[in-house]
Write a protein that holds these residues in place. Structure first.
Motif, PDB file in Angstrom:
ATOM      1  N   ARG A 155      -3.200  -0.289 -10.834  1.00  0.00           N
ATOM      2  CA  ARG A 155      -1.994  -0.516 -10.042  1.00  0.00           C
ATOM      3  C   ARG A 155      -1.474  -1.940 -10.250  1.00  0.00           C
ATOM      4  O   ARG A 155      -2.219  -2.837 -10.642  1.00  0.00           O
ATOM      5  CB  ARG A 155      -2.295  -0.308  -8.557  1.00  0.00           C
ATOM      6  CG  ARG A 155      -2.867   1.060  -8.199  1.00  0.00           C
ATOM      7  CD  ARG A 155      -3.260   1.083  -6.730  1.00  0.00           C
ATOM      8  NE  ARG A 155      -3.970   2.306  -6.357  1.00  0.00           N
ATOM      9  CZ  ARG A 155      -3.373   3.411  -5.929  1.00  0.00           C
ATOM     10  NH1 ARG A 155      -2.047   3.440  -5.818  1.00  0.00           N
ATOM     11  NH2 ARG A 155      -4.078   4.478  -5.603  1.00  0.00           N
TER      12      ARG A 155
ATOM     13  N   ARG B  13       0.833  -1.209   0.000  1.00  0.00           N
ATOM     14  CA  ARG B  13       0.000   0.000   0.000  1.00  0.00           C
ATOM     15  C   ARG B  13       0.868   1.259   0.000  1.00  0.00           C
ATOM     16  O   ARG B  13       0.557   2.234  -0.688  1.00  0.00           O
ATOM     17  CB  ARG B  13      -0.927  -0.009   1.208  1.00  0.00           C
ATOM     18  CG  ARG B  13      -1.936  -1.157   1.203  1.00  0.00           C
ATOM     19  CD  ARG B  13      -2.791  -1.133   2.455  1.00  0.00           C
ATOM     20  NE  ARG B  13      -3.637   0.052   2.493  1.00  0.00           N
ATOM     21  CZ  ARG B  13      -4.183   0.538   3.600  1.00  0.00           C
ATOM     22  NH1 ARG B  13      -3.934  -0.039   4.763  1.00  0.00           N
ATOM     23  NH2 ARG B  13      -4.957   1.608   3.552  1.00  0.00           N
TER      24      ARG B  13
ATOM     25  N   ARG C 116      -8.169  -0.971  -1.745  1.00  0.00           N
ATOM     26  CA  ARG C 116      -6.861  -1.349  -2.287  1.00  0.00           C
ATOM     27  C   ARG C 116      -6.518  -2.815  -2.055  1.00  0.00           C
ATOM     28  O   ARG C 116      -5.522  -3.312  -2.583  1.00  0.00           O
ATOM     29  CB  ARG C 116      -5.785  -0.470  -1.642  1.00  0.00           C
ATOM     30  CG  ARG C 116      -5.904   1.012  -1.983  1.00  0.00           C
ATOM     31  CD  ARG C 116      -5.174   1.332  -3.247  1.00  0.00           C
ATOM     32  NE  ARG C 116      -3.769   1.030  -3.114  1.00  0.00           N
ATOM     33  CZ  ARG C 116      -2.885   1.810  -2.493  1.00  0.00           C
ATOM     34  NH1 ARG C 116      -3.270   2.946  -1.947  1.00  0.00           N
ATOM     35  NH2 ARG C 116      -1.611   1.467  -2.440  1.00  0.00           N
TER      36      ARG C 116
ATOM     37  N   ASN D 118      -8.460   1.450 -11.349  1.00  0.00           N
ATOM     38  CA  ASN D 118      -7.374   0.825 -10.594  1.00  0.00           C
ATOM     39  C   ASN D 118      -6.484   0.018 -11.540  1.00  0.00           C
ATOM     40  O   ASN D 118      -6.769  -1.143 -11.843  1.00  0.00           O
ATOM     41  CB  ASN D 118      -7.946  -0.079  -9.500  1.00  0.00           C
ATOM     42  CG  ASN D 118      -6.855  -0.698  -8.639  1.00  0.00           C
ATOM     43  OD1 ASN D 118      -5.673  -0.419  -8.811  1.00  0.00           O
ATOM     44  ND2 ASN D 118      -7.255  -1.538  -7.698  1.00  0.00           N
TER      45      ASN D 118
ATOM     46  N   ASP E 248     -10.732   1.433  -7.497  1.00  0.00           N
ATOM     47  CA  ASP E 248      -9.660   1.920  -6.627  1.00  0.00           C
ATOM     48  C   ASP E 248     -10.179   2.527  -5.327  1.00  0.00           C
ATOM     49  O   ASP E 248      -9.463   3.258  -4.646  1.00  0.00           O
ATOM     50  CB  ASP E 248      -8.781   2.945  -7.351  1.00  0.00           C
ATOM     51  CG  ASP E 248      -7.351   2.956  -6.803  1.00  0.00           C
ATOM     52  OD1 ASP E 248      -6.929   1.933  -6.234  1.00  0.00           O
ATOM     53  OD2 ASP E 248      -6.669   3.989  -6.934  1.00  0.00           O
TER      54      ASP E 248
ATOM     55  N   SER F 174      -1.691  -2.716  -5.415  1.00  0.00           N
ATOM     56  CA  SER F 174      -2.927  -3.330  -4.921  1.00  0.00           C
ATOM     57  C   SER F 174      -2.650  -4.786  -4.583  1.00  0.00           C
ATOM     58  O   SER F 174      -1.929  -5.477  -5.313  1.00  0.00           O
ATOM     59  CB  SER F 174      -4.043  -3.243  -5.966  1.00  0.00           C
ATOM     60  OG  SER F 174      -4.533  -1.926  -6.075  1.00  0.00           O
TER      61      SER F 174
END
Length: 416
Positions: free
Chosen positions: A344, A158, A320, A342, A317, A163
């Motif tokens: 990530r 994080r 997470r 999201n 998002d 994620s």
């Protein structure tokens, strides 16, 4: 034409494909389906490889899967702390006591005696219940003990802007429901309840440990067997010695330290505002802060649409961390899709592999799909105990079967 999105992990998965002509044709030496299944099972993984190659050479079979190029793997190993080692040893000793008492109880109830077994079915059922409980319990225990390391890794993810996706098998829902059934609903807003893997052992002792008395009898040929004893009303007669041993073990079990389930540990640590849960649970026990600032455990109902909403929150998002079980292991996407907010990097933690290789692969495929910004980082987890490695090795062996029967080469089961 047969089309399946799931890889075959056992020869029975091909037993429905009669039109392939695997049996009852000139191309293969099998007269019928039963003969085909028996022959391939006897031949093991090597026979499955040959079968897949022959089918492909005849143009009858094709297997495709998403490439795993670019996917990275990083084993996350948890070293048990001194306290965890003490707890693990305590439970191992407890199971040794249960095993010894099981043998004594089988003799006390006349299921066995010094000469041998008097009732094979009863003995087999008792042994099977014990072994399955033991494997299930230690799987849950090791998974729960690894969770603090997982939580630490997720905290780092994080901070780095990634994620986390956590894959598990068991949610403990059945155990939770049994405990909640014992508590009045008006107390569900302020619970003081122990819902841990330890309860599996308690359930085994109370419901599966052999306590019913058996009596000996002889058949026409003079062979001695035993059968259950019932009273005049048809109720099972209990063996006092077996009941005494069971009650003593229940008392000893209650004195052992509890270890919270992995799913509850993660949700209680990060909170429901951070963790998206995609499981089959219809309700769960969560931490809620009251007006007095004190955290309390309370029951929270989950509607049927909860999994869809939780998945969307993760992809948007808003959350997470996502944790999913087998209920969320097929037909869903948790990858860094170019069409969602999201995007990530996904850190996919295989916390609990389970026993089925196809389900494990299906779960890993949730974060590695087409149209993604970048492939995930897979992090299978293991503890520094041989029992923990055993569960991963079981999946590894079954991946060989998956590769053999789908690609014609055992090493390709998890390679894509």
């Amino acid at each position: 034409v047969y089309v399946s999105a799931t890889g075959a992990t056992a020869v029975e998965n091909l037993a429905y494909a009669q039109r392939l002509g695997i049996w009852g044709s000139e191309d293969f030496p099998f007269a019928n389906r039963a003969e085909f299944v028996a022959a391939i099972e006897d031949g093991g993984v090597a026979a499955m490889e040959v079968l897949a190659r022959d089918l492909k050479s005849l143009g009858l079979y094709a297997a495709r899967s998403l490439s795993y190029d670019g996917v990275e793997y990083d084993l996350l190993e948890h070293a048990l702390t001194e306290e965890q080692i003490r707890i693990y040893n305590a439970y191992a000793d407890a199971f040794q006591v249960i095993h010894n008492n099981l043998t004594a109880a089988l003799e006390a109830t006349n299921i066995t005696n010094e000469a041998g077994t008097l009732n094979r079915d009863a003995k087999s059922a008792a042994r099977s219940a014990f072994e399955s409980t033991k494997q299930r319990f230690f799987s849950h225990l090791i998974t729960s003990m690894m969770t603090p390391t997982l939580i630490g890794a997720i905290e780092k993810d994080r901070v780095r802007g990634h994620s986390a996706v956590v894959q598990i098998v068991s949610t403990g829902e059945a155990l939770m429901e049994r405990r909640l059934a014992e508590i009045p609903t008006e107390e569900w807003s302020d619970l003081h309840v122990d819902v841990t893997p330890r309860e599996y052992v308690g359930g085994y002792l109370m419901h599966s440990f052999p306590t019913q008395l058996f009596e000996e009898y002889s058949d026409a040929e003079g062979n001695v067997y035993s059968r259950p004893v019932h009273d005049e009303d048809g109720n099972p007669v209990q063996c006092r010695e077996a009941v005494r041993r069971r009650d003593e073990m229940v008392e000893k079990l209650a004195s052992l330290p509890p270890v919270g389930s992995a799913l509850d540990q993660i949700i209680h640590h990060f909170g429901t505002d951070t963790v998206a849960e995609v499981t089959g649970r219809s309700r769960r026990i969560v931490k809620k802060t009251g007006r007095d600032g004190i955290d309390r455990l309370a029951v929270e109902n989950r509607p049927g649409s909860a999994n869809l909403a939780e998945t969307q929150s993760f992809m948007d998002d808003d959350k997470r961390v996502l944790i999913f079980s087998d209920a969320g292991g097929t037909g869903r996407s948790y990858h860094a899709d170019l069409g969602v907010r999201n995007q990530r990097l996904r850190k996919h933690y295989l916390l609990e592999a389970g026993w089925r290789a196809d389900n494990a692969i299906q779960g890993l495929g949730r974060t590695h799909r087409t149209n993604q910004k970048q492939p995930p980082l897979f992090r299978p987890m293991a503890a520094n105990v041989k029992a923990g490695k055993r569960f991963l090795s079981t999946i590894a062996r079954r991946l060989d079967t998956l590769g053999a029967i789908t690609r014609g080469q055992r090493q390709t089961g998890g390679a894509g």
